[in-house]
Design a protein around this motif. Sequence first.
Motif, PDB file in Angstrom:
ATOM      1  N   GLN A   1      -7.983  31.824  21.763  1.00  0.00           N
ATOM      2  CA  GLN A   1      -6.569  31.837  22.135  1.00  0.00           C
ATOM      3  C   GLN A   1      -5.959  30.440  22.027  1.00  0.00           C
ATOM      4  OE1 GLN A   1      -4.650  34.635  22.946  1.00  0.00           O
ATOM      5  NE2 GLN A   1      -3.034  33.120  22.625  1.00  0.00           N
ATOM      6  N   SER A   2      -6.722  29.426  22.417  1.00  0.00           N
ATOM      7  CA  SER A   2      -6.222  28.047  22.344  1.00  0.00           C
ATOM      8  C   SER A   2      -5.919  27.653  20.904  1.00  0.00           C
ATOM      9  CB  SER A   2      -7.251  27.085  22.948  1.00  0.00           C
ATOM     10  OG  SER A   2      -7.424  27.333  24.326  1.00  0.00           O
TER      11      SER A   2
ATOM     12  N   ASP B   1      -2.701  29.293  19.914  1.00  0.00           N
ATOM     13  CA  ASP B   1      -1.548  28.643  20.545  1.00  0.00           C
ATOM     14  C   ASP B   1      -1.189  27.342  19.835  1.00  0.00           C
ATOM     15  OD1 ASP B   1      -1.293  30.643  22.417  1.00  0.00           O
ATOM     16  OD2 ASP B   1      -2.354  29.570  24.005  1.00  0.00           O
TER      17      ASP B   1
ATOM     18  N   ALA C   1      -1.119  26.168  26.046  1.00  0.00           N
ATOM     19  CA  ALA C   1      -1.021  27.456  26.731  1.00  0.00           C
ATOM     20  C   ALA C   1       0.309  27.593  27.462  1.00  0.00           C
ATOM     21  CB  ALA C   1      -2.185  27.612  27.715  1.00  0.00           C
TER      22      ALA C   1
ATOM     23  N   ALA D   1       3.249  27.356  24.172  1.00  0.00           N
ATOM     24  CA  ALA D   1       3.252  28.337  23.084  1.00  0.00           C
ATOM     25  C   ALA D   1       4.101  29.574  23.391  1.00  0.00           C
ATOM     26  CB  ALA D   1       1.824  28.743  22.730  1.00  0.00           C
TER      27      ALA D   1
ATOM     28  N   ARG E   1       7.277  30.613  21.017  1.00  0.00           N
ATOM     29  CA  ARG E   1       7.352  31.864  20.271  1.00  0.00           C
ATOM     30  C   ARG E   1       8.694  32.571  20.493  1.00  0.00           C
ATOM     31  NH1 ARG E   1       1.640  32.148  21.975  1.00  0.00           N
ATOM     32  NH2 ARG E   1       0.325  31.960  20.100  1.00  0.00           N
TER      33      ARG E   1
END
Length: 291
Positions: A145-146, A149, A170, A173, A177
């Motif tokens: 996930q990092s 991001d 985190a 991001a 978006r």
Amino acid sequence: MSKNKLLGAGAAVLATEAERPRRVPRAADSQRDPALPQQTDSELKADQADIQPKAGTLLPAAYEVSTLDGMDEAAQITALEDAYRSADNTEIRSFQLAKMRGSVQKGELLKLLLGRGAPEHRGLKVGDYAESLGIKRQYVYELIQSAEDIRALAPLIEATQTPLVAAQAAVLAPIYREDPDAAALVLEAAKETGKLSAASLKQAATDLGQRTILPDVSSAQTQQPRALPAAATAPRLDTLYKEFAPKAVARHVQENPAALLERVTHIEDEMNKLLRRVEAARRAAQKALNT
């Protein structure tokens, strides 16, 4: 031969030896080829210095004390303090840049490995496979996930020349978006505090009225990846509701159903532990009320 003749012969030999030219001692450069150009001692030393190991470029140059010439004591102290702060900023930036690049590379490679069934190929579960790579099992999906991001923030990172570590990405991001311009304002506001961190980013987002999709960030968590673990020790109920929302589950099923199954199994185990503790707390409370 008579004694006189022997003495005479000896004297003649000594006279002959005395007349022979003495051997000239060999010169230090006698082995040199006269056809080749000769070097002076200074030239030879210079050549020898050239082949010695040179100082590397990893270490910075020493501070030029001569730049303080002509300054009074107060100005010298101010200049040295400014140089110290600059060195401190350089260290932080270098650390963040290395962490950011490492997070992206490891997260993307880990995603490729899981997508190709590397754990099954090695006969391991996802968590055990991660540990075989030197990754703590609770960080498996956090790393992935990092990386996503940070990649999503690439235009902002390049435009501002600001490396971001996983915890900072985190926070930023989700905002980026939805609204890249708003994310840029949040980043700038956090930098103006003098200390860029996940906490300062979250505070800046709050001050600017931006919604952050992230659990609370404490000082102990500012350098930790986002809470999307494969084997979290204490999953929060509010994050689990979001994690297992129908759309999120559908996405996980498409991306990596085996990983989703591993995650669900772990959550069930943790929930059973929690239920046992809840039941023990209930019994303790009832016992206290009945006495």
